[in-house]
Design a protein around this motif. Structure first.
Motif, PDB file in Angstrom:
ATOM      1  N   ARG A   1       0.803  -1.225   0.000  1.00 35.11           N
ATOM      2  CA  ARG A   1       0.000   0.000   0.000  1.00 35.11           C
ATOM      3  C   ARG A   1       0.835   1.273   0.000  1.00 35.11           C
ATOM      4  O   ARG A   1       0.286   2.367  -0.114  1.00 35.11           O
TER       5      ARG A   1
ATOM      6  N   TYR B   1     -14.144  -0.971  -1.397  1.00 37.03           N
ATOM      7  CA  TYR B   1     -13.277  -0.449  -0.328  1.00 37.03           C
ATOM      8  C   TYR B   1     -13.864  -0.762   1.047  1.00 37.03           C
ATOM      9  O   TYR B   1     -13.136  -1.147   1.974  1.00 37.03           O
TER      10      TYR B   1
ATOM     11  N   VAL C   1      -6.393   1.068  -3.567  1.00 35.52           N
ATOM     12  CA  VAL C   1      -6.461   2.163  -4.530  1.00 35.52           C
ATOM     13  C   VAL C   1      -7.421   1.776  -5.640  1.00 35.52           C
ATOM     14  O   VAL C   1      -7.454   0.618  -6.069  1.00 35.52           O
TER      15      VAL C   1
ATOM     16  N   THR D   1       1.983   2.780  -5.479  1.00 36.96           N
ATOM     17  CA  THR D   1       0.977   2.426  -6.488  1.00 36.96           C
ATOM     18  C   THR D   1       1.581   2.276  -7.882  1.00 36.96           C
ATOM     19  O   THR D   1       0.862   2.086  -8.851  1.00 36.96           O
TER      20      THR D   1
ATOM     21  N   GLN E   1      -3.516  -2.815  -2.833  1.00 32.46           N
ATOM     22  CA  GLN E   1      -2.960  -1.457  -2.755  1.00 32.46           C
ATOM     23  C   GLN E   1      -3.932  -0.465  -2.115  1.00 32.46           C
ATOM     24  O   GLN E   1      -3.553   0.657  -1.820  1.00 32.46           O
TER      25      GLN E   1
ATOM     26  N   THR F   1      -4.828  12.104  -8.949  1.00 28.10           N
ATOM     27  CA  THR F   1      -5.885  11.756  -8.000  1.00 28.10           C
ATOM     28  C   THR F   1      -7.203  12.366  -8.469  1.00 28.10           C
ATOM     29  O   THR F   1      -7.230  13.362  -9.216  1.00 28.10           O
TER      30      THR F   1
ATOM     31  N   TYR G   1     -10.999  -1.310  -8.511  1.00 29.42           N
ATOM     32  CA  TYR G   1     -10.468  -1.244  -7.151  1.00 29.42           C
ATOM     33  C   TYR G   1      -9.476  -2.379  -6.929  1.00 29.42           C
ATOM     34  O   TYR G   1      -9.776  -3.541  -7.219  1.00 29.42           O
TER      35      TYR G   1
ATOM     36  N   HIS H   1      -8.219  10.862  -2.719  1.00 29.31           N
ATOM     37  CA  HIS H   1      -6.798  10.820  -3.083  1.00 29.31           C
ATOM     38  C   HIS H   1      -6.314   9.389  -3.323  1.00 29.31           C
ATOM     39  O   HIS H   1      -5.194   9.186  -3.796  1.00 29.31           O
ATOM     40  N   ARG H   2      -7.175   8.391  -3.012  1.00 32.70           N
ATOM     41  CA  ARG H   2      -6.835   7.008  -3.323  1.00 32.70           C
ATOM     42  C   ARG H   2      -7.577   6.526  -4.580  1.00 32.70           C
ATOM     43  O   ARG H   2      -7.666   5.328  -4.829  1.00 32.70           O
TER      44      ARG H   2
END
Length: 353
Positions: free
Chosen positions: A48, A171, A136, A51, A134, A65, A130, A106-107
């Protein structure tokens, strides 16, 4: 077919250096994740922290982002209101479902400014979605990717909203990680389970099946049904209507979940035209995920589709199957959940959980 598959390497792609430090490293976690043991936490933290393994799969695109993308679009004079309206709809709806946090913007990495001639992006662009290892979401701007701003602003914003609302649910889903025999293993994702040996609770559907008995398809379909509903309601609230252009109209109906009754044209897998390939991917996803999930709801909850859909989402977020199993048992008899989804190979007392 399913956007949320692992990048190359799967659960085993853990850098050896992740386990060599003297001081334990704690992985940043999504709201419903559990990591068992320091070695698992260190391995996850290493993944994590960088990226590049994700963005390097798309060397032609520039990734920024979602926060930065939206700010640049606003600075260029675009009205981003439809995205923000949908963001707050999703925030409120997901809180009702039990999700306490949204995926931080921001992810979410949004690709555009591509150097590849004819590059075309959006929800069905290859190798995006997704990435749980990570933590992200990797997405691309809908439409031609050569520019910094979208060619069709409202359509691109709705597509980004659909992807974001979809990936927020991934997520926020329940996950459990353990470290076994030198590798990181995800033993639970939502209401699906995997033994340390790699055996999964439910098997893949037969090719071309119109229905599903696979929990991965059920969960993916539930996430997208919800995301497309949010996009549809946001479009209605802000007053974004269907485009006149046939290709854009198809994309709008896909994003908002209003494809009802339409059938796919040729999938054109071998085509060099990225728009045509994108359309083929759209129809494969529609047939393999969304229509199979709709068939599942119709089959097991006639007249109660939305009740079952909401229960599936709450169960995916919490990871608890009791309420869902009880609901199915009440209507279809004891043991329905296991009878539908569990493969005989999964039940092996000699294999550790």
């Amino acid at each position: 077919m399913v956007r949320t598959g692992l990048p190359a390497g799967g659960d085993a792609g853990i850098p050896p250096a992740a386990h060599q430090g003297h001081h334990p490293v704690v992985a940043p976690l999504a709201p419903n994740e559990t990591v068992v043991g320091a070695r698992a936490s260190e391995a996850l933290a290493s993944l994590r922290a960088d990226t590049a393994v994700l963005t390097s799969a798309h060397p032609d695109h520039v990734f920024r982002t979602a926060t930065e993308r939206l700010a640049r679009w606003q600075a260029a004079g675009l009205d981003t209101g439809v995205f923000h309206a949908g963001f707050y709809m999703a925030w409120n709806r997901y809180a009702e479902l039990g999700l306490s946090q949204m995926l931080p913007l921001h992810r979410v990495l949004v690709g555009a400014e591509s150097s590849r001639p004819g590059a075309f992006g959006g929800f069905h662009h290859p190798d995006q979605g997704y990435r749980h290892l990570q933590m992200v979401a990797l997405v691309t701007m809908h439409g031609p990717l050569g520019s910094d701003v979208p060619e069709r602003a409202n359509l691109a914003l709705l597509d980004l909203l659909r992807a974001y609302a979809h990936d927020c649910l991934h997520y926020g889903s329940r996950r459990r990680y353990v470290y076994v025999d030198g590798r990181l293993v995800r033993t639970q994702y939502g209401i699906n389970f995997r033994r340390a040996s790699g055996r999964t609770y439910s098997a893949a559907d037969p090719k071309g099946a119109p229905h599903t008995r696979n929990l991965g398809v059920v969960m993916e379909g539930a996430c997208d049904r919800e995301a497309r509903r949010i996009a549809r309601e946001a479009a209605a609230r802000v007053g974004v209507g269907e485009p006149e252009d046939a290709t854009e109209r198809l994309a709008f109906r896909d994003v908002t979940g209003t494809l009802a009754g339409e059938e796919a044209t040729a999938s054109a897998d071998a085509s060099t035209d990225e728009v045509t390939r994108y359309t083929g991917a759209l129809w494969r996803y529609e047939a393999g995920v969304n229509r199979r999930y709709a068939s599942f709801l119709d089959e097991f909850a006639p007249g109660e589709q939305e009740d079952l859909h909401t229960l599936v989402l709450r169960s995916v977020i919490s990871g608890a199957t009791g309420a869902l199993s009880g609901w199915l048992d009440d209507r279809h008899g004891p043991g329905t959940f296991a009878g539908l989804f569990r493969t005989p190979e999964y039940f092996d007392p000699g294999v550790p959980v």
